[in-house]
Structure formats: C-alpha cells, structure tokens
Write a protein that holds these residues in place. Structure first.
Motif, mmCIF file in Angstrom:
data_model
loop_
_atom_site.group_PDB
_atom_site.id
_atom_site.type_symbol
_atom_site.label_atom_id
_atom_site.label_comp_id
_atom_site.label_asym_id
_atom_site.label_seq_id
_atom_site.Cartn_x
_atom_site.Cartn_y
_atom_site.Cartn_z
ATOM 1 N N ASP A 43 0.841 -1.190 0.000
ATOM 2 C CA ASP A 43 0.000 0.000 0.000
ATOM 3 C C ASP A 43 0.881 1.246 0.000
ATOM 4 O O ASP A 43 0.634 2.201 -0.743
ATOM 5 C CB ASP A 43 -0.913 -0.028 1.234
ATOM 6 N N GLN A 123 3.142 -6.819 -9.004
ATOM 7 C CA GLN A 123 2.379 -6.875 -7.755
ATOM 8 C C GLN A 123 1.649 -5.562 -7.489
ATOM 9 O O GLN A 123 0.512 -5.562 -7.032
ATOM 10 C CB GLN A 123 3.311 -7.179 -6.590
ATOM 11 N N GLU A 125 0.745 -3.345 -9.770
ATOM 12 C CA GLU A 125 -0.331 -3.210 -10.754
ATOM 13 C C GLU A 125 -1.530 -4.066 -10.378
ATOM 14 O O GLU A 125 -2.675 -3.666 -10.518
ATOM 15 C CB GLU A 125 0.162 -3.645 -12.138
ATOM 16 N N ARG A 126 -1.219 -5.286 -9.887
ATOM 17 C CA ARG A 126 -2.305 -6.198 -9.526
ATOM 18 C C ARG A 126 -3.125 -5.628 -8.369
ATOM 19 O O ARG A 126 -4.356 -5.647 -8.405
ATOM 20 C CB ARG A 126 -1.729 -7.566 -9.153
ATOM 21 N N LEU A 127 -2.433 -5.114 -7.365
ATOM 22 C CA LEU A 127 -3.159 -4.539 -6.233
ATOM 23 C C LEU A 127 -3.952 -3.310 -6.673
ATOM 24 O O LEU A 127 -5.104 -3.121 -6.284
ATOM 25 C CB LEU A 127 -2.178 -4.167 -5.113
ATOM 26 N N ALA A 129 -5.149 -2.736 -9.622
ATOM 27 C CA ALA A 129 -6.284 -3.167 -10.444
ATOM 28 C C ALA A 129 -7.429 -3.661 -9.567
ATOM 29 O O ALA A 129 -8.593 -3.334 -9.803
ATOM 30 C CB ALA A 129 -5.839 -4.271 -11.405
ATOM 31 N N ILE A 130 -7.084 -4.417 -8.526
ATOM 32 C CA ILE A 130 -8.157 -4.969 -7.688
ATOM 33 C C ILE A 130 -8.811 -3.840 -6.889
ATOM 34 O O ILE A 130 -10.011 -3.855 -6.645
ATOM 35 C CB ILE A 130 -7.639 -6.111 -6.780
ATOM 36 N N ARG A 131 -8.024 -2.822 -6.545
ATOM 37 C CA ARG A 131 -8.599 -1.666 -5.841
ATOM 38 C C ARG A 131 -9.588 -0.931 -6.720
ATOM 39 O O ARG A 131 -10.625 -0.484 -6.261
ATOM 40 C CB ARG A 131 -7.495 -0.705 -5.441
ATOM 41 N N ARG A 133 -11.277 -2.225 -9.106
ATOM 42 C CA ARG A 133 -12.478 -3.055 -9.210
ATOM 43 C C ARG A 133 -13.316 -2.944 -7.944
ATOM 44 O O ARG A 133 -14.535 -2.923 -8.000
ATOM 45 C CB ARG A 133 -12.105 -4.525 -9.460
ATOM 46 N N ALA A 134 -12.651 -2.906 -6.794
ATOM 47 C CA ALA A 134 -13.385 -2.788 -5.523
ATOM 48 C C ALA A 134 -14.206 -1.503 -5.525
ATOM 49 O O ALA A 134 -15.364 -1.486 -5.111
ATOM 50 C CB ALA A 134 -12.419 -2.814 -4.346
ATOM 51 N N LEU A 137 -17.092 -1.876 -7.866
ATOM 52 C CA LEU A 137 -18.080 -2.771 -7.257
ATOM 53 C C LEU A 137 -18.924 -2.026 -6.227
ATOM 54 O O LEU A 137 -20.147 -2.112 -6.227
ATOM 55 C CB LEU A 137 -17.340 -3.941 -6.601
ATOM 56 N N MET A 138 -18.260 -1.267 -5.368
ATOM 57 C CA MET A 138 -18.998 -0.588 -4.312
ATOM 58 C C MET A 138 -19.839 0.569 -4.850
ATOM 59 O O MET A 138 -20.768 1.012 -4.184
ATOM 60 C CB MET A 138 -18.046 -0.077 -3.219
ATOM 61 N N ARG A 140 -21.587 0.320 -7.531
ATOM 62 C CA ARG A 140 -22.755 -0.230 -8.214
ATOM 63 C C ARG A 140 -24.000 0.033 -7.374
ATOM 64 O O ARG A 140 -23.916 0.217 -6.170
ATOM 65 C CB ARG A 140 -22.619 -1.751 -8.378
ATOM 66 N N ASN A 141 -25.137 0.014 -8.054
ATOM 67 C CA ASN A 141 -26.386 0.083 -7.305
ATOM 68 C C ASN A 141 -26.471 -1.132 -6.388
ATOM 69 O O ASN A 141 -26.326 -2.263 -6.836
ATOM 70 C CB ASN A 141 -27.573 0.085 -8.264
ATOM 71 N N GLN A 142 -26.672 -0.885 -5.125
ATOM 72 C CA GLN A 142 -26.724 -1.991 -4.182
ATOM 73 C C GLN A 142 -28.128 -2.154 -3.619
ATOM 74 O O GLN A 142 -28.827 -1.183 -3.376
ATOM 75 C CB GLN A 142 -25.743 -1.746 -3.028
ATOM 76 N N ALA B 92 -13.294 -7.783 -2.789
ATOM 77 C CA ALA B 92 -13.026 -7.705 -4.222
ATOM 78 C C ALA B 92 -12.071 -8.822 -4.650
ATOM 79 O O ALA B 92 -12.271 -9.456 -5.691
ATOM 80 C CB ALA B 92 -12.442 -6.341 -4.576
ATOM 81 N N HIS B 151 -27.024 -8.808 -4.050
ATOM 82 C CA HIS B 151 -26.793 -7.480 -3.493
ATOM 83 C C HIS B 151 -26.225 -6.519 -4.526
ATOM 84 O O HIS B 151 -26.601 -5.354 -4.588
ATOM 85 C CB HIS B 151 -25.857 -7.555 -2.292
ATOM 86 N N PHE B 171 -3.618 -10.474 -14.291
ATOM 87 C CA PHE B 171 -3.696 -10.252 -12.846
ATOM 88 C C PHE B 171 -4.463 -11.346 -12.120
ATOM 89 O O PHE B 171 -4.483 -11.373 -10.898
ATOM 90 C CB PHE B 171 -4.336 -8.898 -12.542
#
Lengths: 278, 210, 210
Positions: A43, A123, A125-127, A129-131, A133-134, A137-138, A140-142, B92, B151, B171
């Motif tokens: 991080d 590593q 880039e991978r972290l 990328a997943i961030r 996406r997170a 994701l959050m 999105r309409n929930q 995620a 959800h 990835f």
C-alpha cells in the motif's frame, strides 16, 4: 502555484491525506507518514508510486525504492513502530536497489534485477487493479441502498426446502462458541513424553568419553525410540546439551554448512589453545 | 389455464418474495409444459418501464425497485458503512480470484488478513468457504455467495465489472503464496485448479451422507 | 416531472415499504401540487387484474397478492423458524464429530440433549441416524444428510473449516491464546471424520453405512 506551469494540473488533484509534504517541498520531497493509515508495505509503495504521476508500468523502481527506504527511515526516526512486514520489504528493496545499481553478473541461477523489478511492478499493478475493481463494485447500485426488494415479503411455497433460517456463519459461530466454552470448562494438560536436558547432558558426556574423533551428533541419539514426539524432544535436548557442554568447555562443536550435520568432539582435560579453532 | 393466468401466478410469487426465485421453482407452480422462460420474458417486458423491474440475478428472478429511482430512494446502509477498506478490498479479491485461499489474499494485499475481516464478510453472507484445495496443508478456499450476487445485481460472477480486462492483464493468474515470492523462481505448486473431490480417501464419507 | 414518473415513484415506494403507506406520506415524496389521490387510483387500476393488487386498508395503501392466488403463499405457521441455540450447537457437533452417539454429544456439550433437539434437526432433514455402534447398549449414531450439505453449500463434510481456520477467520477471537493452544491440541479430534478409518469401533460403523 509557485512551482510553475507544468505542475498546474497536478495541483488540482487531492493530495493523499496519509502523506503530507513537509516544509516547502525541497527536491528531497520529504514525507511525514501516518503509519496507521496504511495497509501494509505494498500500500505504501502504491501510494508513493502515485507521486511519480506516470503509468505504473513506467515507474522508476529505483526512485520508488529510494522513497520507500526514506519512508522507513523517517518512520523509524519518528519512533513509529513499524510492523515486520514493512522492514522485510525494506530489506528486500535495499537488496533490489544494490542489484539495480551494480553491474549484473552472469549467473543463471539468479533472477535478473530487471526481472525482480518487473515482479514488483506486477504486484503493484495487480493490487491497483483490484482496488479499482473494488471501487467500481462498491459504486454499483446496491440492494438495500439504491434498490429495494419487497418490503413486506411473504414466504412463498417455492422456498419450502429451507425450513430453518440458519446460515453457515451461524453454524460456525455456534461451534466456535462451544469450543470457547469448552476451553474454559475443562483444561486437560497432557503429560508429554520428553527427554530432559539433564538426561541429554548425562548421555552425551558418557558417550563423548568413548568417542575420540569428531562424531555426528545424530549418532549419539538413541535408536530404539519409535515415538515421534519423543524423538523430537531427544533431538532438541541433545542439541541443547551439546551447546551447554561446549559452553562449559567440555566439548567442541563444528558445523560445516547451514543445516549440515553438527559434529561434536569431547575436550581433553588438559586442553590447549590450538584446539580452539572448531 | 391460459398464459395470462400463469403470468399472474409468477407475478404474485415473485412480488411476494424478497429473494430471487429460480425458474425451476416457478415452473413447479404452473401447469406442466408451460414455457416458463417465455412467461418470465413477458413479465420482464411488462415491468420494464415501471417503478419496479423484474431482474435476473444470481441466475434467478427477482422484483426490485428501478435503478433510475435510486437517487430518490437511496438510504445509507448499516452493513456497508461498517465495512473497512481492508474488508472491501478483501471482498473484491475474493470475488475476482475465487476460489482463493487466505494466503493468496495476503499475498495480493501484501499484508496479513486481520482477524475479523473474513468473519465480517461471512456474517454479511457475502463470502463463504468453498472446498479445500488439494495441495499441502489442504487450505480452505473462499468464494462469494448468492447473496453477494443479488446485493450487487449480478447474474453470475462472470459478470463482475472489468473481469476480462483483469484476466487479459494477467492479474488473475495463479498467486504465488510463498513468502517473499519475489525472490523465488519456483513454479508454484499449490495453484493446481480445484478438482472435484472424488478420491477414495473421502468416498466412504460421501456414501455415508447419501 | 410528468404523471407517469410520479406513478413510478409511488409504485417503488409502496413495493419497498415494510408497512402500508398513507397518501400523505406518499405525497411528501412527489413534487408539491401533484394529485396523489389520482396517481393512486391510476396505479390501482393498472394492477387490478394482475397477480398483485394495490389495496387501501385503514386509510393506507399497500400491495397485496391477488385474493384468488393467496393459496400460493404459505400459511403463517409455516414461516421460517429459528433454531434454538442448543439445536444449532448440537448440529455443529454432529457435523464435526459424526458418526456420533447421543451420549457423546452430551459429553461434548456437557449437558443432556433433549429428545426434541434431535427431533427438530431430523425433521429439518439435516441430521439422520446412521447405524448402531457395536458397543454395549448398541447406541444409535448420528450424522448429517445431503440436505445439510446442500443447505450450507458444502461438497463434503471435509469442507467444514477446522479450528485453526475458524481462529484465523476471527471466530475464536475472544479466546485467549493459552486456551487456543489447548484447542489446537484437540484438533485430531476434529479431523476424525477425515482420517482413514482404522479403529475397530468405527470401521464397523463404516461398513454398516456403505
């Protein structure tokens, strides 16, 4: 805006609140760091790499390494306690830095410095990328926040398979709670079958009297034991016993390679200096 | 029973439920031989411009309020506010990498998973344990639940946003979980795909359960 | 905002509300000056021949399954029930320790197991009797069913997390470490169903089941 036009756009970006620039931002780019805000060394590296303002693929690993090491130094200077993770990463990066700076030696067994740097970039880039996406994701309409299901649901016939409302979580929680209570209720401390240090010292000194030359410590182990627990205990105790006897000057120890066999030799009473090389 | 009547039955059932219903379950409630898929399509069209829509989530069907009304209906949800940055990131990783072991999550984040992160996600019923990986130590793998899909309005984990880009960028390749893997050039051996469990070791167990 | 949009909003609110809504409450959600009564009337007409109807009860409005389709819905007493704490714990013990006799469950729990607890679990088809153990008294042994696996999304009872995994996931958080070490010592016990069965007592069990 005194830094000039080229930085103008960047000035509008929100600074990362966890890294505050000190003083008037001399070229060294000094950092005050709030350790609590970070989620581990990757991080920190990811955050630091953002100051380079380029695609992660094009970051200068050497600059990043320097920044990270400075971060660790400053944190230590501020007497912030750094978790082992951060220090392990610092050690690794210092190693990488030396590899990057020194001319590469031809060595087929070792990974090249470029490859090591590429792995670190991967590593990060991978972290990253997943961030991303997170965050997507959050955003999105929930259900329950942006969209809603029937407010007054009625149990319909088609759910008949689920007679009871019990989740895996409930089940595991119940078992864990049971285990917790059990731990409080009755504590059985089993007597372990052990070979004590005293036993080991006595065995070793008896046997060292018989063996005159360097002998593998393994050969002093009893051979007729089948209990694996006891064998472990004997190994540990015999090892401690050999150290103890070396310490009091009754034996010499030598080990020729890491994890190699440990050789032991009894010391004669009239011991001379030249025996001390072991 | 005419088509309209069958549609009313499905409508009533779907409307009454706060959970998605599978087309198979719905088919049991209408006369045999009815084309349940066609009925559901028709219902979906009927509701497409209404305040509630019929949506397909987690491979099942459910009524929910229209997405464009979110700005009017939005409520800050307790569950979400409770989630830490670490928990969201872990969620995620589990969603995109599943089945994934704890060690792999730690490798990707570069930090150990603190206690409470996984159980918060499991309590929210968004994450569940899957099978054990058939590698040394038999580590537990984790994945997302049907509740997670519902959800976030996903029909399938394959519909996760940006999944193919992550895959294309490499990835989602096997995560090497040996500590300090940066130094380690060994082929990771724990990354074999999870095989369906069918070896003899367990088969007696299986039979006992049937 | 046109009339149709206002109707959509009311429709969504009525659908998502957990109680009937008064026209005054609804009026607060649409632009001032809208004719809420007219909107509700229009909605009522829209739904009058559908599987659900909009009805006015005690001056408030709610959606309700059409009277002629009420047979589709469960009766009140068949609603999902909650298992008692004792039952959940018993279920967990059976899952982890199967095949297990009632006396063993009592010994593990430290309290007697009421007849009703096992009955409830068996009625839910999560627990079933296996065979009788070949020991004095020939006690019945119990194990989990396929329904249990399906309900909890497990392939196999082996997929239940072990103690170390429960600990890692935060389930055993409130136990201090010294106690945890003791718990870990117990682990072989947990793994009992996993090990190749070779002790005489259990092998007879196994043969009886297969």
């Amino acid at each position: 805006m005194k830094k000039g036009l080229e930085n103008k756009i960047e000035e509008f970006e929100m600074p990362d609140p966890r890294i505050t620039k000190m003083d008037d931002l001399d070229k060294e780019e000094r950092l005050i760091v709030d350790i609590d805000g970070f989620e581990g060394p990757l991080d920190v590296l990811l955050t630091l790499s953002r100051t380079q303002k380029v695609d992660l693929k094009q970051i200068s690993i050497l600059d990043l390494v320097k920044q990270y090491l400075r971060f660790v130094t400053q944190a230590t200077a501020l007497r912030l306690e750094l978790a082992a993770d951060y220090l392990v990463m610092a050690a690794w990066l210092a190693y990488l830095k030396s590899r990057l700076l020194l001319p590469e030696e031809e060595n087929e067994d070792e990974i090249s410095a470029e490859e090591l740097a590429a792995r670190l970039t991967y590593q990060l880039e991978r972290l990253n990328a997943i961030r991303e996406r997170a965050a997507i994701l959050m955003s999105r309409n929930q259900i329950g926040r942006d969209m809603f299901v029937r407010g007054t649901p009625e149990a319909v016939v088609v759910t008949r398979h689920h007679t009871y409302d019990l989740s895996m979580y409930d089940l595991l929680k119940a078992y864990a709670e049971h285990k917790t209570r059990e731990a409080v209720a009755d504590i059985h401390i089993f007597k372990r079958n052990v070979f004590t240090l005293d036993q080991a010292i006595s065995r070793l000194s008896d046997m060292l009297g018989l063996a005159l030359d360097w002998t593998n410590l393994e050969q002093f182990m009893p051979t007729d034991i089948e209990d694996q627990q006891l064998i472990k205990s004997i190994k540990a105790s015999m090892f401690s016993a050999s150290l103890e006897m070396a310490k009091v000057g009754k034996a010499d120890l030598v080990q020729k390679q890491i994890f190699g066999p440990l050789f032991v030799r009894g010391r004669k009473q009239n011991y001379t200096k030249e025996d001390d090389n072991g | 029973m005419d088509n309209y009547e069958q549609m009313r039955i499905c409508e009533a059932l779907l409307f009454a439920s706060d959970r998605p219903l599978s087309s198979i379950a719905l088919a049991e409630q209408v006369p045999e031989g009815s084309d349940i898929e066609a009925i559901l399509q028709e219902l979906q069209i009927k509701y497409q411009n209404c305040g509630v829509n019929l949506v397909e989530v987690a491979g099942k069907w459910m009524f929910q309020t229209a997405a464009d009304l979110a700005f009017l209906l939005r409520k800050e949800e307790e569950k979400e506010r409770k989630l830490s940055r670490a928990a969201i990131e872990t969620l995620a990783i589990i969603a995109y990498h599943q089945p994934v072991t704890r060690a792999e999550i730690e490798e990707i984040r570069g930090v150990s998973v603190s206690k409470g992160t996984l159980d918060v996600l499991m309590e929210a019923v968004w994450v569940r344990s899957l099978s054990r990986r058939r590698t040394p130590g038999r580590p537990m793998t984790y994945g997302t639940t049907e509740d997670f899909l519902v959800h976030f309005g996903l029909n399938n984990v394959k519909d996760l946003p940006g999944l193919s880009e992550l895959k294309a960028a490499g990835f989602l390749d096997n995560v090497n979980t040996s500590r300090l893997n940066l130094l380690d050039d060994d082929e990771p051996d724990e990354e074999q795909p999870d095989l369906p469990i069918n070896d003899e070791e367990i088969s007696s167990e299986d039979q006992a359960i049937v």
